[in-house]
Design a protein around this motif. Structure first.
Motif, PDB file in Angstrom:
ATOM      1  N   ILE A 183       4.689 -11.015   0.108  1.00 54.57           N
ATOM      2  CA  ILE A 183       4.435 -12.047  -0.306  1.00 54.57           C
ATOM      3  C   ILE A 183       5.612 -12.974   0.871  1.00 54.57           C
ATOM      4  O   ILE A 183       4.943 -13.993   1.177  1.00 54.57           O
ATOM      5  N   ALA A 202       3.870 -13.196   3.987  1.00 57.99           N
ATOM      6  CA  ALA A 202       2.584 -14.072   3.878  1.00 57.99           C
ATOM      7  C   ALA A 202       3.108 -15.363   4.050  1.00 57.99           C
ATOM      8  O   ALA A 202       2.347 -16.101   4.647  1.00 57.99           O
ATOM      9  N   ILE A 203       4.051 -15.843   3.385  1.00 59.83           N
ATOM     10  CA  ILE A 203       4.826 -17.147   3.507  1.00 59.83           C
ATOM     11  C   ILE A 203       5.026 -17.364   4.927  1.00 59.83           C
ATOM     12  O   ILE A 203       4.841 -18.470   5.351  1.00 59.83           O
ATOM     13  N   HIS A 220       1.960 -14.075   7.954  1.00 61.05           N
ATOM     14  CA  HIS A 220       1.534 -12.798   8.612  1.00 61.05           C
ATOM     15  C   HIS A 220       0.537 -12.299   7.456  1.00 61.05           C
ATOM     16  O   HIS A 220       0.498 -12.542   6.338  1.00 61.05           O
ATOM     17  N   ARG A 235      -1.668  -9.327   5.470  1.00 58.08           N
ATOM     18  CA  ARG A 235      -1.322  -8.307   4.838  1.00 58.08           C
ATOM     19  C   ARG A 235      -1.510  -7.078   5.523  1.00 58.08           C
ATOM     20  O   ARG A 235      -0.666  -6.270   5.351  1.00 58.08           O
ATOM     21  N   LYS A 242      -5.133 -19.055   7.637  1.00 52.82           N
ATOM     22  CA  LYS A 242      -3.954 -18.512   8.053  1.00 52.82           C
ATOM     23  C   LYS A 242      -3.169 -18.093   6.718  1.00 52.82           C
ATOM     24  O   LYS A 242      -2.381 -17.150   6.591  1.00 52.82           O
ATOM     25  N   TYR A 243      -3.174 -19.118   5.692  1.00 51.69           N
ATOM     26  CA  TYR A 243      -2.512 -18.781   4.432  1.00 51.69           C
ATOM     27  C   TYR A 243      -3.449 -17.983   3.405  1.00 51.69           C
ATOM     28  O   TYR A 243      -3.008 -18.120   1.981  1.00 51.69           O
ATOM     29  N   TRP A 244      -4.690 -17.684   3.528  1.00 54.29           N
ATOM     30  CA  TRP A 244      -5.723 -17.178   2.739  1.00 54.29           C
ATOM     31  C   TRP A 244      -4.676 -15.647   2.156  1.00 54.29           C
ATOM     32  O   TRP A 244      -4.949 -15.742   1.011  1.00 54.29           O
ATOM     33  N   ASP A 245      -4.103 -15.087   2.927  1.00 53.53           N
ATOM     34  CA  ASP A 245      -3.570 -13.916   2.302  1.00 53.53           C
ATOM     35  C   ASP A 245      -2.498 -14.156   1.210  1.00 53.53           C
ATOM     36  O   ASP A 245      -2.230 -13.279   0.303  1.00 53.53           O
ATOM     37  N   LEU A 246      -1.724 -15.205   1.712  1.00 48.21           N
ATOM     38  CA  LEU A 246      -0.756 -15.762   0.783  1.00 48.21           C
ATOM     39  C   LEU A 246      -1.290 -15.966  -0.625  1.00 48.21           C
ATOM     40  O   LEU A 246      -0.843 -15.686  -1.667  1.00 48.21           O
ATOM     41  N   VAL A 287      -4.042 -14.883  -1.907  1.00 45.53           N
ATOM     42  CA  VAL A 287      -4.318 -13.607  -2.431  1.00 45.53           C
ATOM     43  C   VAL A 287      -3.478 -13.122  -3.099  1.00 45.53           C
ATOM     44  O   VAL A 287      -3.461 -12.610  -4.443  1.00 45.53           O
ATOM     45  N   LEU A 288      -2.255 -12.935  -2.535  1.00 41.35           N
ATOM     46  CA  LEU A 288      -0.887 -12.396  -3.057  1.00 41.35           C
ATOM     47  C   LEU A 288      -0.498 -12.937  -4.155  1.00 41.35           C
ATOM     48  O   LEU A 288       0.177 -12.311  -5.136  1.00 41.35           O
ATOM     49  N   LEU A 289      -0.572 -14.380  -3.958  1.00 40.29           N
ATOM     50  CA  LEU A 289      -0.019 -15.137  -5.157  1.00 40.29           C
ATOM     51  C   LEU A 289      -0.762 -14.960  -6.418  1.00 40.29           C
ATOM     52  O   LEU A 289      -0.534 -14.889  -7.593  1.00 40.29           O
ATOM     53  N   VAL A 313       5.141 -24.313   3.971  1.00 44.63           N
ATOM     54  CA  VAL A 313       3.978 -23.489   3.405  1.00 44.63           C
ATOM     55  C   VAL A 313       3.162 -24.705   2.729  1.00 44.63           C
ATOM     56  O   VAL A 313       3.688 -25.831   2.354  1.00 44.63           O
TER      57      VAL A 313
END
Lengths: 264, 282
Positions: free
Chosen positions: A128, A131-132, A135, A137, B18-22, B24-26, B108
């Motif tokens: 996480i 990603a913040i 970067h 995954r 760019k923040y797509w992965d964030l 998904v992780l959230l 962010v």
């Protein structure tokens, strides 16, 4: 022929690249006499016409040009505007007047635990946090071993962060933030919590990044690391730049100022 | 002018990717934490609506059973959709102020947190469709291909909740008491939405064979977006002769889409206009 090609490959020493350019920037807070954060008070004050805002300048007319690869220390007493300046550079705060131009990727060293969810394990938090910082995954999976190795926390990756000590969190935060070579690294007094060995390791890593062209912005009250890592320094006082230049001179002036205050 | 709009849109879209992965992780984080250390885990997403449906069915059966065919199914359709709206907006409320520590330290896009909360509630909603299937089987409701069209009201509701969530998240930054007001608003909203009763119960009694609709019934039909989504959903699942309802499903679909689009625009504009000031209040 050969000579010409080697000439072309060699990097140009002149014309340094500007990464941060701040022009006449001011940050103004609209401070209410007392903070109104609920509707009831807002309407009561609106009715009574008491809704006056006090203007407060956290930064006044800042001019600063930072070039690629330089290392800058921000010094000054608490509330002088150091963190506000960093926030403005990060893009968290927009200046009320003036302009801020930043080129490149910023890696802020997130203050202890701010980016971590206490209930998640360290491993999940690494992803996480990565990603913040922007970067993917996939990238984080590739870098994961490197991060764990640097933090020296191999045995604790499945542990929730809430069971971590502050030093362990700082290790993890530092390891994630410096896994890439960010264009700009912001270190805001997070190193103080690690043990001596880890602090040394961090300083070495920062120096390594500096050699590769990372620009460093460093906030600390400790004289040692400031002198060791930074070539340049800015002394902020009540939102204004008091002195700017080589670290030695600026820090000396700052210390003199502190001594004078003590005498009074 | 048009070029400028296209450029801002592509820039926005690139930042979103760019923040797509964030994102998904959230969403993964929310789902993981929701049932961490619970014995039945994700099964609760199915059990919860099922159990609350049973409670409501037992309580209300005497009052409404006669007028509504397949009452348990009628209940659970309304209930899961309304719970999604209530849960997602309640979590969206806290999405910005709850991440204050992080937002103060690093840049962010703030809407990511709101969007992730609503999306994780959406995933939870999709899981709860399991309960719906169980009720359909138990009550002998036949399955039809038409049932799959429920994706239309569900997407509409999702967009609607994103808009509403953004509006509430931005509002709560400046006025913390929205949190308390909102729980009352959703309560009132629940009673104004035909979840356990039929909107037809507001109709005036038949006079000379003509059914007239009361004002309250009319207001609910026209201006309650939740009615539009729930009724569409029921129409697609139950497809029983929608008794006295004279509004056909496709009209509800259009109205629902317009409502969702309007809500999204209002939410986005409010959020966008205020987002730079968040930092001063969180």
């Amino acid at each position: 022929m050969e000579q010409i090609t080697t000439e072309q490959v060699r990097p140009k020493p002149a014309r340094p690249e500007v990464v941060i350019r701040i022009k006449n920037a001011s940050v103004r807070f609209n401070m209410a006499g007392e903070k109104v954060d609920n509707l009831k008070e807002f309407f009561i004050k609106l009715m009574k016409r008491e809704l006056r805002f006090k203007e407060f300048y956290a930064l006044k007319d800042i001019n600063l040009v930072i070039q690629k690869g330089e290392s800058w220390a921000l010094i000054g007493s608490n509330g002088a505007g150091k963190s506000t300046l960093l926030k403005m550079i990060c893009g968290i705060l927009t200046p009320h007047s003036g302009t801020v131009e930043v080129k490149g990727e910023i890696a802020p060293l997130i203050e202890l635990g701010a980016g971590f969810d206490p209930n998640l394990t360290a491993k999940e938090n690494i992803f996480i946090n990565g990603a913040i910082l922007g970067h993917t995954r996939k990238f984080m999976r590739e870098q994961y071993d490197k991060i764990v190795e640097f933090a020296e926390l191999q045995d604790f990756m499945e542990l929730p962060i809430k069971n971590y000590s502050s030093g362990m969190r700082a290790r993890l935060g530092f390891a994630v933030a410096t896994v890439t070579e960010p264009d700009i690294l912001i270190v805001d007094e997070v190193l103080a919590v690690g043990d001596a060995a880890f602090q040394k390791k961090c300083r070495e890593r920062i120096r390594e990044l500096l050699n590769r062209g990372t620009t460093l912005l460093f906030v600390s009250h400790a004289k040692g690391p400031v002198m060791e890592l930074c070539e340049h320094a800015v002394w902020l006082d009540h939102g204004e730049i008091k002195k700017i230049g080589a670290t030695k001179h600026v820090y000396w002036a700052y210390e003199q100022h502190l001594k004078e205050l003590e005498k009074k | 002018m048009i070029k400028k709009i296209i450029r801002t849109c592509t820039g926005w879209f690139r930042r979103f990717l760019k923040y797509w992965d964030l994102l998904v992780l959230l969403v993964q984080r929310d789902l993981k934490l929701k049932y961490r250390r619970s014995f039945l885990g994700y099964l609760w997403s199915v059990l919860n609506p099922l159990l609350s449906m049973i409670v409501m069915a037992v309580v209300f059966t005497r009052m409404f059973k006669r007028s509504i065919p397949n009452y348990p199914l009628y209940l659970i359709c309304g209930n899961i959709l309304f719970s999604f709206m209530r849960d997602s907006t309640n979590q969206a409320l806290n999405s910005v102020i709850g991440n204050a520590a992080l937002l103060k330290k690093t840049y962010v896009p703030k809407y990511i947190f709101t969007l992730s909360k609503i999306t994780s509630c959406m995933v939870n909603f999709v899981l709860s469709l399991g309960a719906l299937v169980i009720v359909m089987v138990a009550t002998g409701q036949p399955f039809r291909w038409m049932n799959l069209l429920i994706i239309v009201p569900v997407v509409e509701l999702y967009v609607f909740c994103v808009g509403l969530g953004l509006l509430l998240a931005a509002g709560t930054v400046f006025f913390r008491d929205i949190k308390n007001i909102w729980s009352v608003v959703t309560l009132a909203w629940m009673y104004l939405t035909p979840i356990f009763y039929s909107v037809d119960s507001f109709n005036n009694s038949k006079e000379k064979g003509v059914v007239s609709i009361s004002t309250l019934g009319l207001i609910i039909r026209r201006f309650n977006p939740m009615y539009m989504y729930i009724q569409q959903f029921r129409y697609l699942i139950m497809q029983y002769e929608v008794a006295l309802i004279e509004v056909p499903c496709n009209l509800l679909m259009w109205r629902g889409a317009v409502c969702a689009a309007l809500m999204l625009i209002v939410g986005l504009l409010t959020f966008n206009a205020t987002k730079n000031k968040f930092i001063l209040y969180i």
